[in-house]
Design a protein around this motif. Sequence first.
Motif, PDB file in Angstrom:
ATOM      1  N   LYS A  17       0.740  -1.147  -0.050  1.00 48.54           N
ATOM      2  CA  LYS A  17       0.161   0.040  -0.062  1.00 48.54           C
ATOM      3  C   LYS A  17       0.839   1.306  -0.209  1.00 48.54           C
ATOM      4  CE  LYS A  17      -3.911  -2.134   2.321  1.00 48.54           C
ATOM      5  NZ  LYS A  17      -5.101  -2.052   3.752  1.00 48.54           N
ATOM      6  N   ARG A  18       1.846   1.242   0.995  1.00 51.20           N
ATOM      7  CA  ARG A  18       2.907   2.307   1.078  1.00 51.20           C
ATOM      8  C   ARG A  18       3.403   2.500  -0.328  1.00 51.20           C
ATOM      9  NH1 ARG A  18       5.690   1.617   6.789  1.00 51.20           N
ATOM     10  NH2 ARG A  18       3.778   2.063   8.094  1.00 51.20           N
ATOM     11  N   ALA A  19       3.844   1.609  -1.134  1.00 53.66           N
ATOM     12  CA  ALA A  19       4.644   1.624  -2.192  1.00 53.66           C
ATOM     13  C   ALA A  19       3.514   2.198  -3.297  1.00 53.66           C
ATOM     14  CB  ALA A  19       4.940   0.116  -2.773  1.00 53.66           C
ATOM     15  N   ALA A  20       2.439   1.914  -3.570  1.00 58.15           N
ATOM     16  CA  ALA A  20       1.362   2.413  -4.536  1.00 58.15           C
ATOM     17  C   ALA A  20       1.352   3.723  -4.248  1.00 58.15           C
ATOM     18  CB  ALA A  20      -0.026   1.504  -4.206  1.00 58.15           C
ATOM     19  N   LEU A  21       0.846   4.131  -2.852  1.00 55.98           N
ATOM     20  CA  LEU A  21       0.782   5.692  -2.358  1.00 55.98           C
ATOM     21  C   LEU A  21       1.781   6.395  -3.054  1.00 55.98           C
ATOM     22  CD1 LEU A  21      -1.128   5.302   1.015  1.00 55.98           C
ATOM     23  CD2 LEU A  21      -1.943   5.828  -1.215  1.00 55.98           C
ATOM     24  N   PHE A  22       3.085   5.865  -2.474  1.00 49.53           N
ATOM     25  CA  PHE A  22       4.364   6.514  -3.106  1.00 49.53           C
ATOM     26  C   PHE A  22       4.208   6.724  -4.524  1.00 49.53           C
ATOM     27  CE2 PHE A  22       8.786   6.572  -4.436  1.00 49.53           C
ATOM     28  CZ  PHE A  22       9.292   7.688  -3.536  1.00 49.53           C
ATOM     29  N   PHE A  23       4.246   5.683  -5.368  1.00 48.34           N
ATOM     30  CA  PHE A  23       4.139   5.842  -6.822  1.00 48.34           C
ATOM     31  C   PHE A  23       3.175   6.915  -7.394  1.00 48.34           C
ATOM     32  CE2 PHE A  23       6.251   1.604  -6.819  1.00 48.34           C
ATOM     33  CZ  PHE A  23       7.650   2.181  -7.270  1.00 48.34           C
ATOM     34  N   ILE A 533      -1.217   1.721 -10.948  1.00 46.93           N
ATOM     35  CA  ILE A 533      -1.469   2.745  -9.826  1.00 46.93           C
ATOM     36  C   ILE A 533      -2.724   3.028  -9.614  1.00 46.93           C
ATOM     37  CG2 ILE A 533      -0.766   5.218  -9.340  1.00 46.93           C
ATOM     38  CD1 ILE A 533       1.781   4.798 -11.028  1.00 46.93           C
ATOM     39  N   LEU A 534      -3.556   3.116 -10.639  1.00 49.68           N
ATOM     40  CA  LEU A 534      -4.988   3.369 -10.356  1.00 49.68           C
ATOM     41  C   LEU A 534      -5.886   2.278  -9.610  1.00 49.68           C
ATOM     42  CD1 LEU A 534      -5.974   5.127 -13.574  1.00 49.68           C
ATOM     43  CD2 LEU A 534      -5.795   6.398 -11.380  1.00 49.68           C
TER      44      LEU A 534
END
Length: 555
Positions: A17-23, A533-534
């Motif tokens: 989740k953090r990686a997705a939010l970061f990207f 990402i979406l």
Amino acid sequence: MAASGAAATDLEVIRGKRAALFFAAVAIVLGLPLWWKTTETYRAPLPYSQISGLNALQLRLMVPITVVFTRDSVPLDDQEKLPFTVVHEREIPLKYKMKIKCRFQKAYRRALDHEEEALSLDNVKEAEAMLAEQKEQSEGSLTVFVISEHSLLLPQDMMSYIGPERTAVVRGIMHREAFNIIGRRIIQVAQAMSLTEDVLAAALADHLPEDKWSSDKRRPLKSSLGYEITFSLLNPDPKSHDVYWDIEGAVRRYVQPFLNVLSAVGNFSVDSQILYYAMLGVNPRFDPASSSYYLAMNSLPHVINPVESRLGSSATSLYPVLNFLLYVPELAHSPLYIQDKDGAPVATNAFHSPRWGGIMVYNVDPKAYNSSELPVRVEVDMVRVMEVFLSQLRLLFGIAQPQVPPKCLLSGPKSEGLMTWELDRLLWARSVENLATATTTLTSLAQLLGKIGNIVIKDDVASEVYKAVAAVQKAAEELASGHLSSAFVASQEAVTSSERAFFDPSLLHLLYFPDDQKFAIYIPLFLPMAVPILLSLVKIFLEAHKSWKKPEKID
């Protein structure tokens, strides 16, 4: 063991989740602005408000007039009121968005001693020569001398005189309304020497609607920085005619002095050529009554096109080309005459085409065929030829004969073939034409750039636009101040800068690059990155939304 596996799984989920939010944050905060900035169309700021204000520009054309009164020209009581200034202003009635007003500023004063001496002579030419030695006038200004109503300087039946320089003579009157009567005569003379509706209508011919002013609108040449003049000798029958023309001497004696005076309007280059077997392209008709051939007026427009393909000068020229053709008809069609619309022979045996040039038919003396064998030696009378070509050149530039007031004596032109005030009148017309052209070009450019947002506006293009706007404003100010020479220079700068900006090649680079082509380029680049990402963001949102709605257990 199971607890540690579940904890590791939860940790991986959190990391995902953090990686997705970061990207997503990097793509939105950094990627999109960077892409937007690097792919945007650069458009330098332009003075749109000033350009729109040019349409409402009011031109005031000021003509400074110095009115000099001799001792017995007006009553003594009126002479004691001198000096003073009178302003006469009127609007030129043209159907054009730019309002034009003509302002005659008359400065009245008494004559000086040397002026009194010159005007007391009995010959106006001698008086002009004496007055010209004393003072040199500026471009666009006029000097009107008011003499006694019984003076012998002019013929008794003449009330005024217009000279070749910027001077005129008007008879005075012993009347209590002398200033008003003389003032009206001065305005009539000044209008003939400077600005009339016809002169300005001809200059604005391309900007006026089809109305009464545009019946002869195609006659004057458009304003340009330079002109090329080509003299061509057409000899369609060299087996019968050995034609010789001293074109170099004729240009040096007659044409070059005229062009030297016109050098204030633009630069001129002159060349000549001889074309053999060059036909007019129209078969002349035979007239049995006179045993001659003729070209009717309705066939003259068909003469130019076949000949123009042989000239070859206009294809490589950067400036307008004026063609002057001397045609020696072949023996089978000699003599050849040009007829007017009434069927009568034209006195000059020549015609001119507006903005193109002129053609003169030069017939060989029939006696020459009896005294010698073919080919006949033909010596061209260059004086007669150049008289026709110079008169055509005047018409092509819009320098027509002035409409003088009644009982006005008009002096003949100077040796150069052009009066000084005629050059001033041409500069007035060219200045107004340049301002109209620059204003139209800037307005069209502003409308184009306003409608199409993906056209690149480079800094040098914007700089030319600012220069053009400033030059238009400066020219209008100089015209209102009566500074004709500087106003004409500023108007030329306005036209040059506006057209340089309008025809800049950089304006066309992205003109035909529609939005669907942009999507076709960017979708394959952004879609593979944006979909994961979406989807991750949607999944995170749904899980968070579910956790918010989950009821809490109460012990």
